[in-house]
Scaffold this active site. Sequence first.
Site, PDB file in Angstrom:
ATOM      1  CB  SER A  31       2.752  -0.532   5.413  1.00 26.44           C
ATOM      2  OG  SER A  31       2.466   0.226   6.797  1.00 26.44           O
ATOM      3  CE  LYS A  44       6.372  -0.237   8.518  1.00 27.73           C
ATOM      4  NZ  LYS A  44       5.968  -0.357   7.278  1.00 27.73           N
TER       5      LYS A  44
END
Length: 825
Positions: free
Chosen positions: A721, A764
């Site tokens: 990511s 996140k």
Amino acid sequence: MAEGSLELPNYLATLTLADEVLLPGSSVRVSITDAKGIALVRRRLLKRRTLQSTIIGVLPKLRQDEELISQTGTAALVVQITGISSNGEQSYSLLLTGLCRFRVDTIEQEHPYCITKITQLDRLPFVKDNGSQEMDQDLANVVDSFRTSTKEFIDMLSQLGTAYPIIAKLKNMVNSLPAERLPDLIASVTKLSFDEKLQILNAVEVGDRFKKTLPLLLKQIEGLKLLQKHGSSNSNSVVMPKSKVQPLMSPTRKKDLDFSDEPEDEVAELQQKINNANLPSPALKAAKTELKRLKKMPPQLPDYSVTRNYLEWMVDLPWNKSTKDKLDINKAKIDLDEDHFGMKDLKKRVLEYLAVRQLRNDLKGPILCFVGPPGVGKTSVGRSIAKTLGREFLRISLGGVSDQSEIRGHRRTYIGSMPGRIIQGLKNIGVNNPVFLLDEVDKMSKGIHGDPAAALLEVLDPEQNNTFTDHYLNVPFDLSQVMFIATANTLYSIPSALLDRMEVIEVPGYTQEEKVEIGARHLVAKQLTQHGLRTDQLEIPSSAIKVIVSRYTREAGVRSLERKLGAICRAAAIKIAKRSVDDSYDEDKEKNKDLKVVQEHNKFNPIVVDENALKEILGPHLYEHEVSQRLTSPGIAVGLAWTAMGGEILFVEASKMAGDGELKLTGHLGDVMRESAYLALTWLKSHADQCGLSKTDRESIGKLDIHIHFPAGAVEKDGPSAGVTITTVLVSLFSGKCVRSDTAMTGEITLRGLVLPVGGIKEKSLAAHRAGIKRVILPHRNLKDLEEVPENVKKDIKFIAVKRIEDALKAAFINQFPFKPDSRL
């Protein structure tokens, strides 16, 4: 004593036997449960390795009396020591063999175990004679008569069907032992009372010993004649014990032939428990088989205690005992909301279970797995579920377990075997339908004794756990009514086969607003109670909790918040305690003043915690909103990462220098993240012209060394990511443009510039919100994951969805990055 014989030491550690007499030449197995006896075993027998330390004194006494009834005892050799653990208490079993008589002179020590000064009265049995002892004519006549009666006694035993090996061994011992040993031998193999054995023990003179034993032997012979006359073959009921006669000093020697009523009472009690336990058919069959074996087994055999313990486990297990569920859905919803804030998915699943239980009573228990960072309430919510359902709660921690026997138990062939922790827990809790919490299921490991995760496959399979077979019990036990709840911080370390058997429920981290609410509702009251404070003594307003959450903690859960609140309570306790001391002093000093004045003096205002008090107690702020300060130069960007502890923001820095065109990566990175960095550099090289880089910059990319660093190098980082973030950093480094300080990003990239979806969007997003980020760049295919993000987070953060890396670069830079028209491929 004969010349040249060995002698006992002058001082012996002494053990008392209740209602038991140990004669020289006989063996007995005794259980040690009293404090003095256990101290003797641990401090002397187990610690010292000399032959002399294994010789102890044995003194008889009546069970109801504390004082000794005889000053004559038997020196005994400790042949075997066996440790016994029952119901969490440690005891020992000793196999003792009598050596010779001694007289107690004085008791030298009472604690921790008894030590006596003794005088040896006859010789040790293993010392050979230099010559036969001289006897007068009267004693010789008594010995001859005794031998004749002994031969008659043995012949009658043989006629009544006593096993040939016993008869042969007894004849051999009578023929080989010295004459003075015969009375003790015969007394030990006949069924005599405690008083009769005590008389023989006190008979120190050999002639006196023969005269006291001979009438008892004749009495036994008369009893055998009566049995023979009435046609009975049960000689054991009169004279012979159930154990076999064995040679002197044999380690396998059993007790001295006599059985007390205690073993028979134990067997009868077990029989009654089995009848009342309502065991299922397979368990009942196994229990009856083992009970039948137990009845035929002498209590002195080691297998006797093993079989007895097995039967006790069988009758103590809750085969058919269960609690009745509370099926009031409205009250259950209220209870769950009061105990825990948020956790909508988890509460919804529990209410669904209650609803289905109302429609079907035989519903199997669900098998849930709560996955989330530490401190979010996974374990405590399991306890709340048990309370809501009206069930018992049971928790075992599986962290660090590497032996499959912890789950399935040990087979009874092993020494010290016992059931696994599943069966142990059910026995302790007493019902077969508790809420069973398997904590830290992701931290088990495979060891040399098997894989506990594989053993859990049967436990957590609804189609199999109704016949779960523990290795110790070796019969099926129904676990289908147990509500199993597993907890884990991450799914990656859980084997796929085990994960497939569980219903995974994500328990994400909390937002700042949720932490403030949890602190105000639950944690403040809990800490006040733990520190002995009242609400009229200390007030911690929501504004103070908000400062603690934002400036003193940065976590997914609330454990650090709870510790900070505890520090505040301790600081307040010191001030309140000082006030109490000062107030008491003032009252004594001015006790003659008006009572009203004293009452007014005793009225204190509560301590109110504000930001100044927080700095005084907790020190300066631990965390600052440093994003804007760190992103002031090119080559820096903020990424978002998911960890087992929740979401985290990740600063990525890059620099260039003269070199050979090498790419250096630091920050404890995994292979996948390293590959993302090489991928980002390759994309930049192939799209340098479209990114607006000058010819000099394009040429320098292949000649300069590039160093990319991820701070917090002690923490391992991996995953795809960071691809968008690394690409943005490299473009910023070579273009000289700064990335927006209010923007964080996440996403995987491909060589063609596509942005692929990643996981952990909710965690996140919460991490970005905690850090004060206002804009988040994420893959377009992750828009569906924003439904899980709390509304207040979506209100404070602008989410920008991108399909290609060019879209991400345009959103990441301050004045939008100028791409040339042909930048897209």
